[in-house]
Write a protein that holds these residues in place. Structure first.
Motif, PDB file in Angstrom:
ATOM      1  N   GLN A  60       0.799  -1.291  -0.205  1.00  0.00           N
ATOM      2  CA  GLN A  60      -0.028   0.153  -0.010  1.00  0.00           C
ATOM      3  C   GLN A  60       0.923   1.345  -0.546  1.00  0.00           C
ATOM      4  O   GLN A  60       2.444   1.175   0.581  1.00  0.00           O
ATOM      5  N   PRO A  61       0.569   2.373  -0.944  1.00  0.00           N
ATOM      6  CA  PRO A  61       1.260   3.429  -0.513  1.00  0.00           C
ATOM      7  C   PRO A  61       0.807   3.951   0.986  1.00  0.00           C
ATOM      8  O   PRO A  61       0.143   3.914   0.807  1.00  0.00           O
ATOM      9  N   PRO A  62       2.367   4.624   1.166  1.00  0.00           N
ATOM     10  CA  PRO A  62       1.874   5.097   2.205  1.00  0.00           C
ATOM     11  C   PRO A  62       1.318   6.355   2.544  1.00  0.00           C
ATOM     12  O   PRO A  62       1.190   7.578   1.484  1.00  0.00           O
ATOM     13  N   THR A  63       0.846   7.110   3.483  1.00  0.00           N
ATOM     14  CA  THR A  63      -0.067   8.034   3.429  1.00  0.00           C
ATOM     15  C   THR A  63       0.449   9.125   4.937  1.00  0.00           C
ATOM     16  O   THR A  63       0.805   8.610   6.166  1.00  0.00           O
ATOM     17  N   ILE A  64       0.900  10.252   4.674  1.00  0.00           N
ATOM     18  CA  ILE A  64       1.314  10.929   5.527  1.00  0.00           C
ATOM     19  C   ILE A  64       0.082  12.376   6.364  1.00  0.00           C
ATOM     20  O   ILE A  64      -0.225  12.757   5.811  1.00  0.00           O
ATOM     21  N   ILE A  65      -0.053  11.717   7.613  1.00  0.00           N
ATOM     22  CA  ILE A  65      -1.316  12.468   8.145  1.00  0.00           C
ATOM     23  C   ILE A  65      -1.042  13.312   9.743  1.00  0.00           C
ATOM     24  O   ILE A  65       0.105  12.867  10.150  1.00  0.00           O
ATOM     25  N   ARG A  82       4.142   8.688   9.313  1.00  0.00           N
ATOM     26  CA  ARG A  82       3.680   7.754   8.349  1.00  0.00           C
ATOM     27  C   ARG A  82       2.692   6.544   8.269  1.00  0.00           C
ATOM     28  O   ARG A  82       3.320   6.094   9.230  1.00  0.00           O
ATOM     29  N   SER A  83       2.679   6.406   7.786  1.00  0.00           N
ATOM     30  CA  SER A  83       1.234   5.124   7.442  1.00  0.00           C
ATOM     31  C   SER A  83       1.484   4.419   6.510  1.00  0.00           C
ATOM     32  O   SER A  83       0.742   5.281   5.349  1.00  0.00           O
ATOM     33  N   ASP A 109      -1.245  14.076   3.838  1.00  0.00           N
ATOM     34  CA  ASP A 109      -1.827  13.733   2.979  1.00  0.00           C
ATOM     35  C   ASP A 109      -3.687  14.106   3.118  1.00  0.00           C
ATOM     36  O   ASP A 109      -4.400  14.275   2.221  1.00  0.00           O
ATOM     37  N   ILE A 110      -3.305  14.252   4.538  1.00  0.00           N
ATOM     38  CA  ILE A 110      -4.936  14.341   5.322  1.00  0.00           C
ATOM     39  C   ILE A 110      -4.612  15.220   6.666  1.00  0.00           C
ATOM     40  O   ILE A 110      -3.096  14.437   7.591  1.00  0.00           O
ATOM     41  N   VAL A 111      -5.897  15.867   7.096  1.00  0.00           N
ATOM     42  CA  VAL A 111      -5.222  15.955   8.479  1.00  0.00           C
ATOM     43  C   VAL A 111      -6.142  15.361   9.164  1.00  0.00           C
ATOM     44  O   VAL A 111      -7.061  15.666   9.015  1.00  0.00           O
ATOM     45  N   SER A 112      -5.481  14.921  10.383  1.00  0.00           N
ATOM     46  CA  SER A 112      -7.083  14.779  11.372  1.00  0.00           C
ATOM     47  C   SER A 112      -6.576  15.312  12.826  1.00  0.00           C
ATOM     48  O   SER A 112      -5.925  15.926  13.251  1.00  0.00           O
ATOM     49  N   ILE A 113      -8.030  16.182  12.790  1.00  0.00           N
ATOM     50  CA  ILE A 113      -7.992  16.906  13.872  1.00  0.00           C
ATOM     51  C   ILE A 113      -9.667  16.544  15.204  1.00  0.00           C
ATOM     52  O   ILE A 113     -10.293  15.851  14.684  1.00  0.00           O
ATOM     53  N   GLU A 114      -8.987  16.948  16.262  1.00  0.00           N
ATOM     54  CA  GLU A 114     -10.306  16.486  17.519  1.00  0.00           C
ATOM     55  C   GLU A 114     -11.313  17.537  17.167  1.00  0.00           C
ATOM     56  O   GLU A 114     -11.425  18.974  17.332  1.00  0.00           O
ATOM     57  N   ARG A 115     -12.334  16.858  17.626  1.00  0.00           N
ATOM     58  CA  ARG A 115     -13.529  17.579  17.360  1.00  0.00           C
ATOM     59  C   ARG A 115     -13.823  18.121  18.875  1.00  0.00           C
ATOM     60  O   ARG A 115     -13.379  17.465  19.925  1.00  0.00           O
ATOM     61  N   VAL A 116     -14.618  19.835  18.472  1.00  0.00           N
ATOM     62  CA  VAL A 116     -14.799  20.321  19.997  1.00  0.00           C
ATOM     63  C   VAL A 116     -15.863  19.228  20.828  1.00  0.00           C
ATOM     64  O   VAL A 116     -16.653  19.001  20.188  1.00  0.00           O
ATOM     65  N   PHE A 117     -15.342  19.430  21.898  1.00  0.00           N
ATOM     66  CA  PHE A 117     -16.208  19.054  23.333  1.00  0.00           C
ATOM     67  C   PHE A 117     -17.046  19.782  23.458  1.00  0.00           C
ATOM     68  O   PHE A 117     -16.405  21.035  22.963  1.00  0.00           O
ATOM     69  N   VAL A 118     -18.014  20.243  24.067  1.00  0.00           N
ATOM     70  CA  VAL A 118     -19.544  20.455  25.181  1.00  0.00           C
ATOM     71  C   VAL A 118     -18.475  20.960  25.744  1.00  0.00           C
ATOM     72  O   VAL A 118     -18.149  20.294  27.176  1.00  0.00           O
TER      73      VAL A 118
END
Length: 168
Positions: A4-9, A25-26, A67-76
């Motif tokens: 599989q090609p690598p993914t940079i996150i 790198r995944s 390649d993609i950004v993973s961000i923490e969702r806001v909590f209340v």
């Protein structure tokens, strides 16, 4: 080695005073630490802190080319003002990604902790320990950087599960 090609996150744990960033790198089941830092933002007016955050994230994106950004969702939050300010920091972080045509995914703090530690109510020390172990780090990353790395690792695991489910 996976075919599989690598993914940079790029993982981001947004904050108006400190924002955690972590790049991994995944590739298949392999995870590799590329970069992590707790970005301490300057004191002063919110617009200037947001500008600083945006510019620094732009530099990190230019250097690491995710390649993609993973961000923490806001909590209340208990304090609506704190939640609003946090939302501004998330907006600056998301803007840094989308202006570079990078897709953004969001995960709740509970989902991230459950994915990387095995329980959604894990404490900060447990997340830090798992990031050190999963990424083969010599030292435990700072709390905010660790949370950002966890967001990236969470996405890597979800990406891998989705590929298995699709038969890829």
């Amino acid at each position: 080695m996976s075919l599989q090609p690598p993914t940079i996150i790029l993982g981001i744990d947004p904050g108006s005073q400190i924002t955690g960033v972590g790049v991994i790198r995944s590739q298949g089941n392999e995870l590799k630490h590329i970069y992590s830092e707790s970005l301490k933002l300057p004191k002063g007016e919110l617009p200037l802190r947001l500008e600083d955050l945006y510019v620094r994230l732009q530099n990190i994106i230019a250097q690491t080319k995710p390649d993609i950004v993973s961000i923490e969702r806001v909590f209340v939050a208990k304090n609506p003002q704190s939640a609003l300010v946090l939302g501004h920091a998330r907006g600056a972080a998301m803007l840094s990604a989308v202006t570079n045509k990078i897709p953004v995914v969001e995960y709740s703090a509970t989902e991230i902790k459950k994915t990387v530690v095995g329980k959604g109510r894990a404490d900060k020390a447990q997340v830090q320990h798992m990031m050190r172990v999963l990424l083969g780090l010599r030292v435990v990353p700072e709390v905010d950087a660790s949370d950002a790395l966890a967001a990236a690792v969470c996405h890597a695991h979800h990406q891998q599960i989705n590929k298995v489910l699709k038969g890829a």
